[in-house]
Write a protein that holds these residues in place. Structure first.
Motif, PDB file in Angstrom:
ATOM      1  N   PRO A 197      31.833   3.822  -5.027  1.00 51.03           N
ATOM      2  CA  PRO A 197      32.467   3.487  -6.593  1.00 51.03           C
ATOM      3  C   PRO A 197      31.515   4.066  -7.514  1.00 51.03           C
ATOM      4  CG  PRO A 197      31.971   1.321  -5.807  1.00 51.03           C
ATOM      5  CD  PRO A 197      31.743   2.139  -4.513  1.00 51.03           C
ATOM      6  N   LEU A 198      30.267   3.731  -7.508  1.00 50.92           N
ATOM      7  CA  LEU A 198      29.290   4.151  -8.468  1.00 50.92           C
ATOM      8  C   LEU A 198      29.217   5.694  -8.713  1.00 50.92           C
ATOM      9  CD1 LEU A 198      27.725   3.088 -10.735  1.00 50.92           C
ATOM     10  CD2 LEU A 198      25.888   2.942  -9.364  1.00 50.92           C
ATOM     11  N   PRO A 199      28.668   6.310  -7.590  1.00 50.43           N
ATOM     12  CA  PRO A 199      28.430   7.734  -7.713  1.00 50.43           C
ATOM     13  C   PRO A 199      29.812   8.532  -7.888  1.00 50.43           C
ATOM     14  CG  PRO A 199      28.175   6.839  -5.367  1.00 50.43           C
ATOM     15  CD  PRO A 199      28.361   5.686  -6.103  1.00 50.43           C
ATOM     16  N   ILE A 200      31.008   8.149  -7.406  1.00 53.69           N
ATOM     17  CA  ILE A 200      32.142   8.752  -7.861  1.00 53.69           C
ATOM     18  C   ILE A 200      32.441   8.619  -9.117  1.00 53.69           C
ATOM     19  CG2 ILE A 200      34.859   8.524  -7.431  1.00 53.69           C
ATOM     20  CD1 ILE A 200      34.045   8.215  -4.176  1.00 53.69           C
ATOM     21  N   ALA A 201      32.347   7.537  -9.841  1.00 56.55           N
ATOM     22  CA  ALA A 201      32.547   7.027 -11.193  1.00 56.55           C
ATOM     23  C   ALA A 201      31.659   7.966 -12.251  1.00 56.55           C
ATOM     24  CB  ALA A 201      32.550   5.707 -11.549  1.00 56.55           C
ATOM     25  N   VAL A 202      30.368   8.119 -11.733  1.00 59.11           N
ATOM     26  CA  VAL A 202      29.279   8.693 -12.369  1.00 59.11           C
ATOM     27  C   VAL A 202      29.660  10.299 -12.510  1.00 59.11           C
ATOM     28  CG1 VAL A 202      27.079   9.562 -12.593  1.00 59.11           C
ATOM     29  CG2 VAL A 202      27.614   6.929 -12.334  1.00 59.11           C
ATOM     30  N   ALA A 203      29.933  10.861 -11.337  1.00 58.71           N
ATOM     31  CA  ALA A 203      30.180  12.329 -10.973  1.00 58.71           C
ATOM     32  C   ALA A 203      31.540  12.725 -11.954  1.00 58.71           C
ATOM     33  CB  ALA A 203      30.320  12.392  -9.601  1.00 58.71           C
ATOM     34  N   ALA A 204      32.577  11.771 -11.698  1.00 57.27           N
ATOM     35  CA  ALA A 204      33.690  12.177 -12.616  1.00 57.27           C
ATOM     36  C   ALA A 204      33.446  11.929 -13.965  1.00 57.27           C
ATOM     37  CB  ALA A 204      34.814  11.236 -11.914  1.00 57.27           C
ATOM     38  N   ILE A 205      32.800  11.013 -14.631  1.00 49.79           N
ATOM     39  CA  ILE A 205      32.459  11.033 -15.864  1.00 49.79           C
ATOM     40  C   ILE A 205      31.618  11.885 -16.414  1.00 49.79           C
ATOM     41  CG2 ILE A 205      31.610   9.567 -17.575  1.00 49.79           C
ATOM     42  CD1 ILE A 205      32.526   7.162 -16.087  1.00 49.79           C
ATOM     43  N   MET A 206      30.746  12.342 -15.788  1.00 49.97           N
ATOM     44  CA  MET A 206      29.752  13.533 -16.308  1.00 49.97           C
ATOM     45  C   MET A 206      30.429  14.884 -16.088  1.00 49.97           C
ATOM     46  SD  MET A 206      26.947  12.253 -17.055  1.00 49.97           S
ATOM     47  CE  MET A 206      25.935  13.732 -17.093  1.00 49.97           C
ATOM     48  N   VAL A 235      43.878  16.542 -15.310  1.00 47.18           N
ATOM     49  CA  VAL A 235      42.636  15.610 -15.346  1.00 47.18           C
ATOM     50  C   VAL A 235      42.880  14.059 -15.276  1.00 47.18           C
ATOM     51  CG1 VAL A 235      40.906  14.914 -17.101  1.00 47.18           C
ATOM     52  CG2 VAL A 235      41.272  17.462 -16.669  1.00 47.18           C
ATOM     53  N   ASP A 236      43.920  13.735 -15.989  1.00 49.52           N
ATOM     54  CA  ASP A 236      44.265  12.374 -16.160  1.00 49.52           C
ATOM     55  C   ASP A 236      44.795  11.972 -14.589  1.00 49.52           C
ATOM     56  OD1 ASP A 236      44.669  10.325 -18.398  1.00 49.52           O
ATOM     57  OD2 ASP A 236      46.264   9.981 -16.733  1.00 49.52           O
ATOM     58  N   ALA A 237      45.707  12.524 -13.979  1.00 46.94           N
ATOM     59  CA  ALA A 237      46.243  12.210 -12.768  1.00 46.94           C
ATOM     60  C   ALA A 237      45.152  12.215 -11.739  1.00 46.94           C
ATOM     61  CB  ALA A 237      47.604  12.901 -12.367  1.00 46.94           C
ATOM     62  N   PHE A 238      44.308  13.277 -11.251  1.00 41.88           N
ATOM     63  CA  PHE A 238      43.730  13.276 -10.262  1.00 41.88           C
ATOM     64  C   PHE A 238      42.145  13.156 -10.510  1.00 41.88           C
ATOM     65  CE2 PHE A 238      47.274  16.051  -9.740  1.00 41.88           C
ATOM     66  CZ  PHE A 238      47.683  15.894  -8.309  1.00 41.88           C
ATOM     67  N   ILE A 239      41.634  12.971 -11.744  1.00 47.49           N
ATOM     68  CA  ILE A 239      40.378  12.692 -12.011  1.00 47.49           C
ATOM     69  C   ILE A 239      40.241  11.107 -12.597  1.00 47.49           C
ATOM     70  CG2 ILE A 239      38.247  13.119 -13.024  1.00 47.49           C
ATOM     71  CD1 ILE A 239      38.647  16.046 -13.073  1.00 47.49           C
ATOM     72  N   VAL A 240      40.929  11.200 -13.844  1.00 46.38           N
ATOM     73  CA  VAL A 240      40.720   9.728 -14.185  1.00 46.38           C
ATOM     74  C   VAL A 240      41.537   8.701 -13.349  1.00 46.38           C
ATOM     75  CG1 VAL A 240      41.509   8.345 -16.171  1.00 46.38           C
ATOM     76  CG2 VAL A 240      40.582  10.733 -16.631  1.00 46.38           C
ATOM     77  N   ARG A 241      42.552   8.991 -13.078  1.00 48.43           N
ATOM     78  CA  ARG A 241      43.561   7.830 -12.546  1.00 48.43           C
ATOM     79  C   ARG A 241      43.228   7.594 -10.786  1.00 48.43           C
ATOM     80  NH1 ARG A 241      43.952   5.617 -16.985  1.00 48.43           N
ATOM     81  NH2 ARG A 241      44.361   7.341 -18.462  1.00 48.43           N
ATOM     82  N   MET A 242      42.825   8.771 -10.381  1.00 46.01           N
ATOM     83  CA  MET A 242      42.454   8.719  -8.821  1.00 46.01           C
ATOM     84  C   MET A 242      41.077   8.565  -8.329  1.00 46.01           C
ATOM     85  SD  MET A 242      45.474   8.951  -7.598  1.00 46.01           S
ATOM     86  CE  MET A 242      45.148   8.875  -5.990  1.00 46.01           C
ATOM     87  N   MET A 243      40.279   8.717  -9.385  1.00 43.45           N
ATOM     88  CA  MET A 243      38.730   8.518  -9.251  1.00 43.45           C
ATOM     89  C   MET A 243      38.100   7.563 -10.168  1.00 43.45           C
ATOM     90  SD  MET A 243      37.767  12.607  -8.695  1.00 43.45           S
ATOM     91  CE  MET A 243      36.153  12.345  -8.365  1.00 43.45           C
ATOM     92  N   ILE A 244      38.242   7.629 -11.468  1.00 44.34           N
ATOM     93  CA  ILE A 244      37.422   6.783 -12.215  1.00 44.34           C
ATOM     94  C   ILE A 244      38.060   5.246 -12.214  1.00 44.34           C
ATOM     95  CG2 ILE A 244      36.897   6.334 -14.636  1.00 44.34           C
ATOM     96  CD1 ILE A 244      36.690   9.519 -15.241  1.00 44.34           C
ATOM     97  N   VAL A 245      39.539   5.380 -12.363  1.00 47.19           N
ATOM     98  CA  VAL A 245      40.152   3.943 -12.601  1.00 47.19           C
ATOM     99  C   VAL A 245      39.915   3.161 -11.215  1.00 47.19           C
ATOM    100  CG1 VAL A 245      42.388   2.638 -12.372  1.00 47.19           C
ATOM    101  CG2 VAL A 245      41.868   4.624 -13.982  1.00 47.19           C
ATOM    102  N   PRO A 246      40.034   3.763  -9.835  1.00 50.52           N
ATOM    103  CA  PRO A 246      39.718   2.822  -8.814  1.00 50.52           C
ATOM    104  C   PRO A 246      38.232   2.500  -8.802  1.00 50.52           C
ATOM    105  CG  PRO A 246      40.369   4.830  -7.993  1.00 50.52           C
ATOM    106  CD  PRO A 246      40.735   4.889  -9.464  1.00 50.52           C
ATOM    107  N   ALA A 247      37.519   3.451  -9.044  1.00 50.59           N
ATOM    108  CA  ALA A 247      35.980   3.146  -8.828  1.00 50.59           C
ATOM    109  C   ALA A 247      35.595   1.991  -9.997  1.00 50.59           C
ATOM    110  CB  ALA A 247      35.200   4.382  -9.043  1.00 50.59           C
TER     111      ALA A 247
END
Length: 727
Positions: A363-372, A674-686
């Protein structure tokens, strides 16, 4: 709400054909009303209360003969063959014959040729003719435009370059073209892959088109009640079609999941309407609130755009919870998956579940990578410049763009950025004469930089007000032109303090600058409003403090990344040719505010559909990590398919010719991606994985006073149990 929708689903099953007939009758009635009342769109995008609008009001009061007319007009621009001028005898004779032929058009009121209006350039190579029609711009017949096109072709055959631009034609953009059809076809293919059934894949398309038809017809009726800008209809089509397909997708997916579990068709429809239907209703109302919230910026044309889009979204909601269940009832057992595995594909995708396990594991590396990544994409937004498109941003293949370039060549780039300065002098007892004070004020303009020419003052009948035409040295999209307007206003403030002379700036260039400034000022206020709204709504639905905070931060990342991408492509010109953008230029002035509102509503859609399944699992097990996996497995693939469909629908508008529609389609397509595939599918679950229990924290005192909204359909469990109990 869930219980009501459950009972509604049961009744619709029993009256499925009546429901279908009622929907079609509503469509026919709306069409009949439009045929009887007609539709009336405007191209007006003014903002009352701006400095330029106030100056325009004074101008029209003091010089009523100059008030803008709605009559159609065309400006034909001519350039002499190489080695000749427009004053060459053969060229002059040819042009006079062409213009005389055009004057035979019964709809033409007058033609002022280049030899009558003193428009010849300094080298006599370029000049223009102004054709004014007797009718309003939207009422001039297509045959009149064809005659102008024929005259231009005839001039070109003689070696004279002839281009033209004008305001003739309906202000209503064309809809239902090839791009929209392609979008629908691709959406159908995505649905067919998702459901593994062409029959079921066609249902969301069919119901969405019916809902869109009703919504658009209601918008057309609404134009008889309020003034609506012409671009409103395009925005309404974009949103109505996209959410119509998505909302039907959510309900049908839940229906097929219940069928795969062995439920009867009637019970499955009732469950789908109670669960997915509740989510659709709440999410759709959130979109409507966001669109109607555009009214808070107090910009009339933006308010009506929001109203038009809200009408089509409301129609999509109604169709989703009424007509979609009826169509599922009519299809009956044909919608049942051949196997549980196939039927639950839209609900429990193995690929999505694998991705969910990956996110839960890292979760942490995925969240950080997506946010960056989103922060990096957002950086160009710091250089955002806004404006309204003109012919200078069109393709060089269009005659309007070539006419624009010829005029800039002849008279300089400032020709397209004219400013009108209104000078008003109050009577001063014992002081200098009014005319002298006006003259002194106008002379002071000469000391301001970036002014190419200043005309002599033209006084009104009373002699206390004058107008002066100022031509800048730069074009309408140059930042120096904006600085010039500001410098003139600063000068106006100085002379107002020194004496009783008021100086105001107007003209289309100043109006467009003021519109952009007003909209840029409104963006932070509007964003703050909808952020607060998101926090409240999601707090009520999920009974959590941290989930709304996470959702709001994700939305802000989506918004800034979208604006950064638009600046990168539209303003800076990177990848412009790939997206069919002919010329780099400022971002559409109302696009940031409009994007903020629409993306908020749609982002909350995906948040509700994804996290509601997580909450359902967390309420049952109390395990945060299992809740994330369940949400991704059950709703992840549906959200992905819905997001992809919406991206395709919005992207189909990128390839239309109109610059405003193109930029709107590009912004919304990228924002949803961006919202569907990066925010909701990566950042939210992470983030949810990193906060397995804290994410669901809600103070007890707040829980007691917060109203309960049953989005997950918990209240229907007892109804189902009673129905399934042995009698």
């Amino acid at each position: 709400m869930a219980k009501l929708l459950y009972r509604t689903g049961e009744r619709i099953y029993l009256h499925k054909f009546k429901t279908l007939a009622a929907s079609l009758i509503a469509l026919v009635i709306a069409a009949a009303l439009v045929l009887g009342l007609g539709a009336s769109f405007t191209g007006d995008m003014s903002i009352p209360g701006t400095k330029s609008e106030l100056a325009m009001k004074v101008l029209n009061e003091e010089f009523p003969s100059l008030e803008n007319s709605n009559n159609g007009n065309i400006q034909m621009v001519f350039k002499a063959p190489e080695g000749e001028t427009l004053e060459s005898e053969t060229v002059r004779q040819s042009l006079q014959q062409l213009l005389a032929k055009l004057s035979s058009d019964a709809d033409v009121a007058s033609i002022a040729g280049p030899y009558d209006n003193q428009s010849l350039s300094a080298n006599k190579e370029i000049g223009y003719a102004t054709i004014t029609y007797k009718l309003d711009a939207g009422e001039v017949a297509e045959t009149s435009l064809e005659k102008v096109e024929a005259a231009a072709e005839e001039a070109r055959a003689l070696g004279i370059q002839a281009e033209f631009s004008g305001n003739i034609g309906s202000p209503i953009p064309e809809i239902g073209g090839l791009s929209e059809v392609v979008g629908i076809v691709v959406a159908f293919l995505i649905l067919a892959y998702t459901f593994r059934s062409f029959l079921v894949a066609g249902l969301p398309i069919l119901t969405a088109v019916i809902g869109l038809g009703i919504g658009i017809l209601l918008v057309l009726i609404g134009t008889n009640i309020m003034e609506m800008s012409s671009v409103s209809i395009t925005l309404a089509v974009m949103l109505g079609l996209a959410v119509g397909i998505d909302y039907a997708l959510f309900i049908i997916s839940r229906h097929r999941q219940s069928l795969a579990e062995g439920k009867s068709v009637q019970q499955s429809i009732a469950i789908a309407n109670a669960t997915a239907g509740s989510s659709v209703l709440f999410a759709g109302l959130t979109v409507i609130i966001a669109l109607l919230g555009l009214a808070v910026v107090r910009i009339p044309f933006l308010t009506t755009m929001g109203i038009a889009a809200a009408i089509t979204v409301a129609a999509a909601i109604a169709i989703a919870i009424v007509l979609v269940p009826a169509m599922l009832a009519i299809v009956g057992e044909k919608a049942r998956p051949k196997s549980k595995k196939a039927g639950s594909r839209g609900e429990k995708s193995k690929s999505t579940n694998r991705w969910g396990k990956t996110v839960v594991k890292y979760p942490l590396p995925i969240a950080v990578a997506a946010i960056m990544l989103l922060v990096l994409i957002s950086l160009p937004a710091l250089k955002l410049e806004t404006g309204l498109p003109d012919n200078g941003l069109k393709s060089e293949e269009t005659t309007e763009r070539r006419a624009y370039d010829l005029l800039a060549e002849a008279y300089g780039p400032g020709y397209h950025a004219p400013l009108v300065v209104v000078v008003k002098a109050e009577p001063a007892a014992g002081g200098a004469a009014t005319g002298d004070r006006i003259g002194d004020a106008v002379k002071g303009l000469g000391a301001i930089d970036n002014i190419a020419t200043i005309t002599e003052p033209i006084l009104n009948q009373s002699g206390d007000t004058a107008i002066v035409n100022v031509i800048p040295g730069t074009g309408p999209h140059n930042s120096k032109t904006k600085d010039l307007v500001q410098n003139i206003r600063e000068y106006a403030g100085t002379i107002a303090e020194a004496g009783s002379v008021e100086l105001m700036v107007t003209g289309m260039t100043a109006v467009n600058i003021d519109i952009s400034d007003k909209l840029n000022e409104a963006l932070p206020q509007f964003a703050l409003l909808i952020v607060g709204l998101a926090f409240i709504l999601l707090g009520i639905v999920f009974r959590s403090i941290w989930i709304p905070i996470k959702a709001v931060l994700g939305y802000l990342l989506t918004l800034t990344a979208t604006l950064g991408f638009i600046v990168f492509v539209v303003q800076e010109g990177h990848l412009a040719s790939f997206f069919g953008i002919p010329e780099a230029g400022p971002v559409l002035s109302f696009l940031p505010v409009l994007t903020a509102g629409i993306l908020f509503g749609l982002a909350m859609d995906y948040e509700v559909f994804l996290v509601s399944r997580m909450k359902e699992e967390y309420s049952r097990t109390g395990d945060g990590r299992k809740a994330v996996l369940a949400g991704m497995a059950n709703s992840g693939s549906v959200v992905s398919a819905a997001g992809l469909i919406m991206v395709v629908v919005f992207a189909s508008f990128i390839f239309v010719e109109d610059t405003m529609i193109k930029s709107m389609g590009l912004a919304l397509a990228f924002g949803i991606f961006v919202d569907a595939f990066i925010v909701r599918m990566m950042i939210v679950p992470a983030i949810m994985t990193l906060m397995p229990r804290a994410a669901w924290y809600f103070p007890r005192w707040l829980n007691r006073i917060t109203p309960k909204i049953d989005v997950e359909g918990e209240s229907i469990h007892k109804v189902q149990q009673a129905a399934e109990a042995p009698k």
